[in-house]
Design a protein around this motif. Structure first.
Motif, mmCIF file in Angstrom:
data_model
loop_
_atom_site.group_PDB
_atom_site.id
_atom_site.type_symbol
_atom_site.label_atom_id
_atom_site.label_comp_id
_atom_site.label_asym_id
_atom_site.label_seq_id
_atom_site.Cartn_x
_atom_site.Cartn_y
_atom_site.Cartn_z
ATOM 1 N N GLN A 25 0.739 -1.190 0.139
ATOM 2 C CA GLN A 25 -0.220 -0.006 0.211
ATOM 3 C C GLN A 25 0.840 1.394 0.013
ATOM 4 O OE1 GLN A 25 -2.328 -0.690 3.522
ATOM 5 N NE2 GLN A 25 -4.128 -1.932 2.434
ATOM 6 N N LEU A 26 1.735 1.213 0.702
ATOM 7 C CA LEU A 26 2.743 2.424 0.946
ATOM 8 C C LEU A 26 3.385 2.662 -0.599
ATOM 9 C CD1 LEU A 26 4.445 2.068 4.424
ATOM 10 C CD2 LEU A 26 2.866 3.871 3.612
ATOM 11 N N LYS A 28 2.465 1.761 -3.394
ATOM 12 C CA LYS A 28 1.563 2.332 -4.262
ATOM 13 C C LYS A 28 1.319 3.738 -4.171
ATOM 14 C CE LYS A 28 -2.462 0.016 -6.431
ATOM 15 N NZ LYS A 28 -3.623 -0.688 -6.179
ATOM 16 N N GLN A 29 1.335 4.173 -3.144
ATOM 17 C CA GLN A 29 1.217 5.742 -2.794
ATOM 18 C C GLN A 29 2.308 6.617 -3.425
ATOM 19 O OE1 GLN A 29 0.721 6.230 1.431
ATOM 20 N NE2 GLN A 29 -1.076 5.074 1.449
#
Length: 71
Positions: A25-26, A28-29
Motif C-alpha cells: 500500500q505504501l 503504491k502511494q
C-alpha cells in the motif's frame, strides 16, 4: 543471529517492520507498480475479493512470527 521480519523498510531514521500488504500500500502511494491485491480475513471475503479481481488468483496466508515455519 537476528531473524529478519517479513518486510523491513529502512530509512535515515531507522527501520520499521510491516506486513507485506502494508508495504505494498505504501509503495503504491509513491507510484511504484504493485500487483492487484486484497486483504481478506475470512473465506467469504477471499471469495468476494477473487471475484472482484477476476481471472486466476492466488491466495497467500500471512502472519508476523518469530521466523519461517514458527507460526
Amino acid at each position: 543471529m537476528r531473524r529478519r521480519p517479513p518486510t523491513t523498510i529502512y530509512s535515515r531514521r531507522g527501520s520499521m517492520d510491516l506486513h507485506e500488504y502494508t508495504a505494498k500500500q505504501l509503495s503504491k502511494q509513491f507510484g511504484i507498480h504493485i500487483s492487484e491485491v486484497r486483504l481478506a480475513a475470512t473465506p467469504e471475503e477471499a471469495r468476494k475479493a477473487a471475484e472482484e479481481i477476476g481471472g486466476q488468483v492466488v491466495v497467500k496466508a500471512q502472519v508476523l512470527t518469530g521466523g519461517r515455519g514458527k507460526a
